[in-house]
Design a protein around this motif. Structure first.
Motif, PDB file in Angstrom:
ATOM      1  N   SER A 280      62.952  11.708  87.509  1.00 34.01           N
ATOM      2  CA  SER A 280      61.508  11.529  87.310  1.00 34.01           C
ATOM      3  C   SER A 280      60.844  10.989  88.571  1.00 34.01           C
ATOM      4  CB  SER A 280      61.245  10.590  86.134  1.00 34.01           C
ATOM      5  OG  SER A 280      61.840   9.320  86.364  1.00 34.01           O
ATOM      6  N   LYS A 304      57.908  14.769  82.625  1.00 35.64           N
ATOM      7  CA  LYS A 304      56.465  15.029  82.647  1.00 35.64           C
ATOM      8  C   LYS A 304      55.842  14.565  83.956  1.00 35.64           C
ATOM      9  CE  LYS A 304      55.052  10.767  80.288  1.00 35.64           C
ATOM     10  NZ  LYS A 304      54.326  10.218  79.111  1.00 35.64           N
ATOM     11  N   PRO A 328      56.176  20.037  78.748  1.00 35.41           N
ATOM     12  CA  PRO A 328      55.194  18.965  78.537  1.00 35.41           C
ATOM     13  C   PRO A 328      53.762  19.502  78.580  1.00 35.41           C
ATOM     14  CG  PRO A 328      56.886  18.269  80.103  1.00 35.41           C
ATOM     15  CD  PRO A 328      57.073  19.735  79.878  1.00 35.41           C
ATOM     16  N   GLU A 330      51.415  18.219  79.859  1.00 34.35           N
ATOM     17  CA  GLU A 330      50.828  17.904  81.169  1.00 34.35           C
ATOM     18  C   GLU A 330      50.853  19.091  82.126  1.00 34.35           C
ATOM     19  OE1 GLU A 330      51.889  14.019  79.327  1.00 34.35           O
ATOM     20  OE2 GLU A 330      52.846  15.987  79.504  1.00 34.35           O
TER      21      GLU A 330
END
Length: 582
Positions: A280, A304, A328, A330
């Motif tokens: 991430s 995400k 996601p 997003e």
């Protein structure tokens, strides 16, 4: 735009110290008479159309400081005593010619050299030059040659480069270097900005010391045979803008430290054996415009945080991994993204409607996953979309009529659970641009069976060759159909995706992925013959189905009959050899 040749009368200018005729369309040979200009210190003839060899008389000009002949058609080899003939040389520029032979060891004596440009020639052999005396060397480019000897210490010349404290650019890419990359690479100038070692045959681990080269903004190590993990120390290269490690044999995880690469614009790690989650921390690389991690062994979900990198504009490619979970929501943050590819994973859930917010998207590849639910009507909001591939999922419901107004010119919806009426206008009006094979549409569908057979044929060729109709090799009238057809009948195996040639249970190694290298397959003779026979048969079906003339395309009944023959061959072979059926 001065034309003609270099006039011989220039040799009469006996006091001439500098002669520059660069970047004109001058042709012919370099006049031997220029060797009479004994006061000449700078000769610039680059960017012309000169041919022939360098006259021997030129090497009598012992005061030469700048010797620039790049971008011509000059050939021949360099004299072994070049460095002794030009002891005051500061700039040697011979790039983009046809020179061959070894790079003279005597260049070690030209200690005033600041720039050496020899790229894009045919120089061969071991690099024996000792660069240690060149205290002012800042630019060295020997890329795109045939350098390399296969000797274990052939990269040892790198050791001498550690004395070049002002070195800013080192390019050794596209050669035949085979050795280990020495640890001394980490002791190069801290001012080094460009390090290019791509497309060689370097192996072993990537030296951790490269992380000490804090001024690097470009690092290219792709297309080699590097193994082991990616050093976490590379996360210290905070000025890095371009980073390429693709097409190697790297394993382990993507280092979390890569989140420190705040200036990074392109990260290309595809076609390795990287595993674990996508960190991430990559979401902290706010300057990324290209992220390519496809064809690895990555798993877990897509963070995400990746979709918060609003500068991702060129490509986000995570295809052919083992990623799970959903897309996601997003994704809609990436309004400038042009290509999104997460095909051939284990992703599931619904396609988020927010994907319609990616208004600059041109290519969308979601095939080969477990997506379900309806096709979002918001796809029609993608104003520049050219390709949509949603095939081989579990999508259901109707095809949104709003897609009729979409600018898409290739739409693949095959092998889902779609039903209802197929739209008839827009892309749906061109039978060679739409595929709905393998859904719940009968022969009464508005898409003609002959037209849909074309799409089915293209899909078969994609699966068998690993290439897409949009691959950059298909230019100037060459397309996937013509490319494969040109290799029938005797060279079909050259088109087969190497992944299809891997034994059951055998790992897909990088060596099997590379077209320019073959590895003997451990197949029983009968199984080898039957596999090749079946692969060739399927390729022929793909070619026949994708004919440009609709009347020449196979009927689906013929396709089924041919595929049943292929199945019977495989079944018979597996039974004979005692293998379980798959």
């Amino acid at each position: 735009m001065i034309t003609g040749g270099i006039p011989h009368f220039l040799a009469n200018l006996s006091s001439l110290e500098a002669l520059s005729l660069s970047y004109n369309p001058l042709g012919g040979n370099i006049p031997d008479s220029l060797g009479r200009l004994h006061k000449l210190t700078s000769l610039g003839l680059g960017g012309n159309d000169l041919s022939g060899t360098i006259p021997q008389s030129i090497y009598n000009l012992s005061a030469m400081s700048i010797f620039s002949l790049s971008q011509n058609r000059l050939h021949g080899s360099l004299p072994t005593n070049l460095g002794l003939l030009f002891p005051d040389l500061t700039g040697l520029q011979l790039s983009e010619n046809l020179f061959h032979g070894p790079i003279p060891f005597s260049l070690s004596k030209a200690y005033k050299l600041e720039t050496i440009e020899l790229f894009n020639n045919s120089f061969i052999g071991k690099v024996t030059v000792d660069f240690g005396s060149m205290k002012n060397l800042w630019y060295l480019n020997m890329g795109i040659n045939d350098l390399g000897s296969g000797e274990p210490d052939e990269m040892s010349f790198v050791d001498s480069l550690t004395n070049c404290s002002g070195l800013q650019s080192l390019t050794l890419g596209v050669n035949r270097f085979k050795g280990l990359l020495p640890d001394s690479i980490g002791n190069l100038s801290t001012g080094l900005e460009r390090l290019i070692l791509n497309r060689n045959q370097l192996h072993g681990r990537i030296p951790t010391g490269i992380g000490n080269l804090g001024s690097l903004y470009l690092l290219e190590l792709e297309n080699n045979y590097f193994t082991g993990p990616i050093p976490t120390e590379l996360g210290k290269l905070r000025n890095l803008q371009w980073f390429a490690l693709y097409n190697n044999d790297l394993s382990g995880k993507i280092p979390d430290s890569f989140g420190n690469l705040s200036s990074l614009g392109e990260l290309r790690l595809q076609r390795n054996y990287l595993e674990g989650n996508i960190p991430s921390s990559l979401g902290q690389c706010k300057s990324l415009s290209v992220l390519r991690l496809f064809e690895n062994n990555l798993n877990g979900t897509i963070p995400k945080q990746i979709f918060e990198i609003t500068r991702l504009s060129i490509s986000l490619n995570l295809a052919s991994n083992n990623l799970m979970g959903s897309i996601p929501s997003e994704i809609g943050n990436l309004k400038d993204l042009m290509a999104f590819d997460i095909s051939e994973n284990k992703l599931s859930g619904e396609i988020p409607i927010s994907i319609g917010d990616c208004i600059r998207l041109e290519e969308l590849y979601l095939q080969g996953n477990h997506f379900e639910g309806f096709i979002p009507s918001t796809l029609s909001s993608l104003r520049g979309i050219q390709i949509i591939d949603l095939s081989r999922n579990n999508l259901s419901g109707k095809i949104p009529e709003s897609l009729e107004a979409s600018p898409v010119n290739w739409l693949n919806l095959s092998f889902n659970h779609l039903e209802g009426q197929v739209p008839t206008t827009g892309v749906f009006g061109n039978s060679s641009s739409i595929s709905v094979v393998g859904n719940k549409y009968g022969l009464g569908s508005e898409v003609s069976t002959k037209g849909d057979i074309y799409s089915y044929g293209i899909i078969l060729l994609e699966l068998m060759t690993g290439k897409r109709p949009t691959d950059p090799i298909f230019v100037e009238g060459l397309d996937l159909h013509n490319y494969v057809r040109s290799l029938l009948p005797n060279r079909v195996m050259e088109t087969i995706d190497p992944k299809l040639l891997v034994n059951e249970g055998e790992e897909d190694t990088m060596a099997t992925r590379r077209i320019n290298q073959t590895r003997p397959l451990r197949l029983e003779p009968a199984r080898t013959r039957s596999r090749e026979e079946c692969l060739v048969a399927i390729v022929k079906i793909g070619v026949a189905c994708s004919s440009k003339v609709p009347q020449d395309r196979m009927d689906m009944s013929e396709v089924i009959r041919e595929l049943q023959l292929v199945r019977n061959i495989l079944r018979g072979t597996y039974r004979t050899l005692g293998h379980r059926e798959v």
